[in-house]
Motif scaffolding. Sequence first.
Motif, PDB file in Angstrom:
ATOM      1  N   ALA A  98       0.939  -0.930   0.058  1.00 20.61           N
ATOM      2  CA  ALA A  98       0.130  -0.120   0.034  1.00 20.61           C
ATOM      3  C   ALA A  98       0.876   0.966  -0.099  1.00 20.61           C
ATOM      4  CB  ALA A  98      -0.906  -0.087   1.392  1.00 20.61           C
ATOM      5  N   PRO A  99       0.428   2.250  -0.720  1.00 20.73           N
ATOM      6  CA  PRO A  99       1.288   3.657  -0.649  1.00 20.73           C
ATOM      7  C   PRO A  99       1.417   4.153   0.903  1.00 20.73           C
ATOM      8  CG  PRO A  99      -0.723   3.669  -2.098  1.00 20.73           C
ATOM      9  CD  PRO A  99      -0.806   2.581  -1.337  1.00 20.73           C
ATOM     10  N   LEU A 100       2.967   4.564   0.964  1.00 22.01           N
ATOM     11  CA  LEU A 100       3.169   4.790   2.094  1.00 22.01           C
ATOM     12  C   LEU A 100       2.479   6.229   2.588  1.00 22.01           C
ATOM     13  CD1 LEU A 100       5.052   4.694   4.770  1.00 22.01           C
ATOM     14  CD2 LEU A 100       6.702   5.950   3.431  1.00 22.01           C
ATOM     15  N   ALA A 101       1.738   6.447   3.764  1.00 22.82           N
ATOM     16  CA  ALA A 101       1.308   7.539   4.391  1.00 22.82           C
ATOM     17  C   ALA A 101       2.108   7.916   5.575  1.00 22.82           C
ATOM     18  CB  ALA A 101      -0.254   7.274   4.600  1.00 22.82           C
ATOM     19  N   LEU A 102       2.785   9.022   5.506  1.00 24.38           N
ATOM     20  CA  LEU A 102       3.566   9.421   6.780  1.00 24.38           C
ATOM     21  C   LEU A 102       2.482   9.425   8.187  1.00 24.38           C
ATOM     22  CD1 LEU A 102       5.703  12.286   5.338  1.00 24.38           C
ATOM     23  CD2 LEU A 102       6.330   9.897   5.850  1.00 24.38           C
ATOM     24  N   ALA A 103       1.279   9.903   7.736  1.00 28.04           N
ATOM     25  CA  ALA A 103       0.617   9.814   9.008  1.00 28.04           C
ATOM     26  C   ALA A 103       0.253   8.532   9.591  1.00 28.04           C
ATOM     27  CB  ALA A 103      -0.889  10.439   8.609  1.00 28.04           C
ATOM     28  N   GLU A 104       0.327   7.397   8.664  1.00 26.03           N
ATOM     29  CA  GLU A 104       0.098   6.091   9.240  1.00 26.03           C
ATOM     30  C   GLU A 104       1.665   5.638   9.835  1.00 26.03           C
ATOM     31  OE1 GLU A 104      -1.590   4.079   6.156  1.00 26.03           O
ATOM     32  OE2 GLU A 104      -3.400   5.257   6.224  1.00 26.03           O
ATOM     33  N   ASP A 105       2.564   6.275   9.475  1.00 22.98           N
ATOM     34  CA  ASP A 105       3.927   5.742   9.944  1.00 22.98           C
ATOM     35  C   ASP A 105       4.290   6.164  11.301  1.00 22.98           C
ATOM     36  OD1 ASP A 105       7.154   5.811   8.689  1.00 22.98           O
ATOM     37  OD2 ASP A 105       6.077   3.890   8.999  1.00 22.98           O
ATOM     38  N   GLY A 106       3.805   6.945  11.899  1.00 26.28           N
ATOM     39  CA  GLY A 106       4.210   7.421  13.237  1.00 26.28           C
ATOM     40  C   GLY A 106       2.806   7.471  14.208  1.00 26.28           C
ATOM     41  N   PRO A 107       3.170   8.013  15.444  1.00 26.82           N
ATOM     42  CA  PRO A 107       1.998   8.056  16.249  1.00 26.82           C
ATOM     43  C   PRO A 107       0.706   8.950  15.704  1.00 26.82           C
ATOM     44  CG  PRO A 107       3.718   9.365  17.159  1.00 26.82           C
ATOM     45  CD  PRO A 107       4.479   8.771  15.675  1.00 26.82           C
ATOM     46  N   ALA A 108      -0.531   8.590  16.040  1.00 28.84           N
ATOM     47  CA  ALA A 108      -1.394   9.569  15.960  1.00 28.84           C
ATOM     48  C   ALA A 108      -1.418  10.675  16.645  1.00 28.84           C
ATOM     49  CB  ALA A 108      -2.830   8.582  16.319  1.00 28.84           C
ATOM     50  N   LEU A 109      -1.401  11.960  15.983  1.00 33.55           N
ATOM     51  CA  LEU A 109      -1.198  13.044  16.759  1.00 33.55           C
ATOM     52  C   LEU A 109      -2.417  13.643  17.315  1.00 33.55           C
ATOM     53  CD1 LEU A 109       1.286  14.786  14.113  1.00 33.55           C
ATOM     54  CD2 LEU A 109       1.829  13.301  16.021  1.00 33.55           C
ATOM     55  N   ASP A 110      -3.645  13.255  16.883  1.00 35.54           N
ATOM     56  CA  ASP A 110      -5.050  13.683  17.343  1.00 35.54           C
ATOM     57  C   ASP A 110      -5.595  13.016  18.386  1.00 35.54           C
ATOM     58  OD1 ASP A 110      -5.488  11.755  15.644  1.00 35.54           O
ATOM     59  OD2 ASP A 110      -6.975  12.907  14.631  1.00 35.54           O
ATOM     60  N   ARG A 111      -4.792  12.079  18.840  1.00 33.75           N
ATOM     61  CA  ARG A 111      -5.500  11.084  19.762  1.00 33.75           C
ATOM     62  C   ARG A 111      -5.640  11.820  21.170  1.00 33.75           C
ATOM     63  NH1 ARG A 111      -3.941   6.054  20.873  1.00 33.75           N
ATOM     64  NH2 ARG A 111      -4.488   6.026  23.113  1.00 33.75           N
TER      65      ARG A 111
ATOM     66  N   LEU B  83       4.381  19.078  20.069  1.00 36.87           N
ATOM     67  CA  LEU B  83       4.467  17.963  19.219  1.00 36.87           C
ATOM     68  C   LEU B  83       4.406  18.292  17.769  1.00 36.87           C
ATOM     69  CD1 LEU B  83       4.502  14.894  19.179  1.00 36.87           C
ATOM     70  CD2 LEU B  83       1.859  15.116  19.314  1.00 36.87           C
ATOM     71  N   ALA B  84       3.843  19.305  17.426  1.00 33.85           N
ATOM     72  CA  ALA B  84       3.751  19.992  15.920  1.00 33.85           C
ATOM     73  C   ALA B  84       5.052  20.312  15.682  1.00 33.85           C
ATOM     74  CB  ALA B  84       2.616  20.862  15.860  1.00 33.85           C
ATOM     75  N   GLU B  85       5.993  20.467  16.314  1.00 29.45           N
ATOM     76  CA  GLU B  85       7.556  20.920  15.994  1.00 29.45           C
ATOM     77  C   GLU B  85       8.289  19.498  16.442  1.00 29.45           C
ATOM     78  OE1 GLU B  85       8.933  24.944  16.408  1.00 29.45           O
ATOM     79  OE2 GLU B  85       7.106  25.430  17.249  1.00 29.45           O
ATOM     80  N   GLY B  86       7.941  18.468  16.523  1.00 29.23           N
ATOM     81  CA  GLY B  86       8.586  17.350  16.592  1.00 29.23           C
ATOM     82  C   GLY B  86       9.195  17.088  18.129  1.00 29.23           C
ATOM     83  N   VAL B  87       8.704  17.901  19.179  1.00 28.53           N
ATOM     84  CA  VAL B  87       9.245  17.663  20.471  1.00 28.53           C
ATOM     85  C   VAL B  87       8.153  16.913  21.311  1.00 28.53           C
ATOM     86  CG1 VAL B  87       9.888  18.950  22.421  1.00 28.53           C
ATOM     87  CG2 VAL B  87      10.773  19.539  20.232  1.00 28.53           C
ATOM     88  N   VAL B  88       8.442  15.761  21.969  1.00 27.20           N
ATOM     89  CA  VAL B  88       7.432  15.152  22.741  1.00 27.20           C
ATOM     90  C   VAL B  88       7.449  15.518  24.279  1.00 27.20           C
ATOM     91  CG1 VAL B  88       6.726  12.777  23.529  1.00 27.20           C
ATOM     92  CG2 VAL B  88       7.665  13.241  21.332  1.00 27.20           C
ATOM     93  N   LEU B  89       6.505  15.960  24.801  1.00 30.63           N
ATOM     94  CA  LEU B  89       6.249  16.462  26.085  1.00 30.63           C
ATOM     95  C   LEU B  89       5.482  15.690  27.118  1.00 30.63           C
ATOM     96  CD1 LEU B  89       6.408  20.367  25.897  1.00 30.63           C
ATOM     97  CD2 LEU B  89       8.430  18.741  26.363  1.00 30.63           C
TER      98      LEU B  89
ATOM     99  N   GLY C 206      15.549  10.550  15.892  1.00 31.00           N
ATOM    100  CA  GLY C 206      15.993  12.279  15.763  1.00 31.00           C
ATOM    101  C   GLY C 206      15.029  13.093  16.488  1.00 31.00           C
ATOM    102  N   ALA C 207      13.694  12.517  16.870  1.00 31.17           N
ATOM    103  CA  ALA C 207      12.870  13.565  17.519  1.00 31.17           C
ATOM    104  C   ALA C 207      13.100  13.781  18.907  1.00 31.17           C
ATOM    105  CB  ALA C 207      11.325  12.773  17.615  1.00 31.17           C
TER     106      ALA C 207
ATOM    107  N   GLN D  44       3.448   8.638  21.957  1.00 29.05           N
ATOM    108  CA  GLN D  44       4.412   9.619  21.400  1.00 29.05           C
ATOM    109  C   GLN D  44       6.020   9.479  21.530  1.00 29.05           C
ATOM    110  OE1 GLN D  44       2.722  11.133  19.273  1.00 29.05           O
ATOM    111  NE2 GLN D  44       0.532  11.210  20.241  1.00 29.05           N
ATOM    112  N   SER D  45       6.108   8.919  22.663  1.00 29.91           N
ATOM    113  CA  SER D  45       7.754   8.749  22.810  1.00 29.91           C
ATOM    114  C   SER D  45       7.981   7.449  22.025  1.00 29.91           C
ATOM    115  CB  SER D  45       8.045   8.380  24.364  1.00 29.91           C
ATOM    116  OG  SER D  45       7.495   9.650  25.110  1.00 29.91           O
ATOM    117  N   LEU D  46       7.187   6.412  22.227  1.00 31.79           N
ATOM    118  CA  LEU D  46       7.884   5.139  21.501  1.00 31.79           C
ATOM    119  C   LEU D  46       7.864   5.231  20.253  1.00 31.79           C
ATOM    120  CD1 LEU D  46       5.956   2.683  24.152  1.00 31.79           C
ATOM    121  CD2 LEU D  46       8.498   2.953  23.756  1.00 31.79           C
ATOM    122  N   ASP D  47       6.913   5.837  19.700  1.00 35.12           N
ATOM    123  CA  ASP D  47       6.508   5.917  18.217  1.00 35.12           C
ATOM    124  C   ASP D  47       7.336   6.905  17.293  1.00 35.12           C
ATOM    125  OD1 ASP D  47       5.234   3.285  18.573  1.00 35.12           O
ATOM    126  OD2 ASP D  47       3.281   4.353  18.331  1.00 35.12           O
TER     127      ASP D  47
END
Length: 448
Positions: free
Chosen positions: A64-77, A406-412, A94-95, A87-90
């Motif tokens: 299936a085509p690669l979708a970046l939104a599916e390749d990482g953690p769900a940002l809107d959960r 998180l929108a800038e790639g930093v997990v708090l 470099g994040a 968020q931390s594990l997925d």
Amino acid sequence: MATIRGRIARRALSPGERLPSIRKLARDLAVSPSTVVEAYDRLAAEGLIRSRPGAGFYAVGVPAPLALAEDGPALDRAIDPFWVSRQSLDAAAGARRPGCGWLPPDWMPEAALRRAVRALSKADAAVLTDYGATQGSPALRRLLARQCAADGIEAGPEQIVLTPSGTQAIDLVCRFLLNPGDTVLVDDPCYFNFQALLRAHRAKVVGVPFTATGPDPDRFAEALAVHRPRLYVTNSALHNPTGATLSPRTAHQVLTAAAAHDLTIVEDEIFADFEPEPSPRLAALDGLARVVRIGSFSKTLSASIRCGYIVPRPDWVEGLRDLQVATNFGGPSPMAAELVLRTLSDGSYRKHLAALHGRLAQRRCEAAIDLAGLGIIPWIEPRGGFYLWCRLPGGRDAAEVARAALAEGVVLAPGNVFSPSQSAPDFMRFNVAQIDHEALRVIARALG
């Protein structure tokens, strides 16, 4: 491998189509035939291609085509006790993860781990191939028994059950003692995965306000009388997330109340090695009568080598072993137990801990100063460890700040994921070893 994946993704190779021969692809890519053989073997293991003996390799299908939104953690959960873990594990490589619960790789005893891995290659074949025994490695249990004795806890190797991780140690105890609907006390705030795990066991979670010296004794006694809980789950040494230390007086009050109400206490010792000097231990004061000691090695040794342990009262050992068979078909991986044993037995491990104490003390001080520059103030100054539990300036909503970062790639790690009562909306837990200047800049923008 990237070349073949690309051809399959672009449909330049159709399902069932034969791949180039090893020699031809080696010539086309200017690599050795052995490199192509290894690439084909790995792609076959991934299921992208398959081998037909004597006929070569063939494409299996089009992914299936690669979708970046599916390749990482769900940002809107929802921001709940699972949120920081996910968020931390997925997070992408470099994040920045000031909200995570582990040290960076370069803070861990890499040289000792590599020595242990090399030595493991010469271990008995059974260590490399067999299931783990139901109680785990006798040699590692003997080492842990010596550590218990040093902490004032009398427990022989036969009273220790090794588990595949610290989390699974808690899970096993919960399976052994809880029924759906039972009440469990936790600190408020507490480690968020305590809540997540108890939710999985369908337990009713009740929080007790946590102070700088442990759970509030009056509220603790009140919760016991009102809710009649089956368990109390806590960190005594360097409490997560606050970094606080249990005082002798509070420890005595907790144990007295627990005895009066037939309460079992699960004491998680995962941060004990970060203490400069040992603090009171409920298991030592109680003699393991109603306190279960658990722990693991993921914080000071390696989160990749999963191995935990339980030190229960003696008459519970057999039941826990049976449950371990039912849920894991044996104890931890013999390879993991052997790696832990070899590394802990290495004379360099104590030096690693001593260096870690000094490095973390300096980093806590530096991080506190940097955060204070943003108006973020620690609740207390911890004696050790790598957490600072901080209040945000101006009553800012930590969840909103975490989403912006998180929108800038930093997990708090916003405060309410730790709070059963949702009473920490303007608090945040920071991992001082994971904060750098770029993370601070992102946090400053998120606050603004």
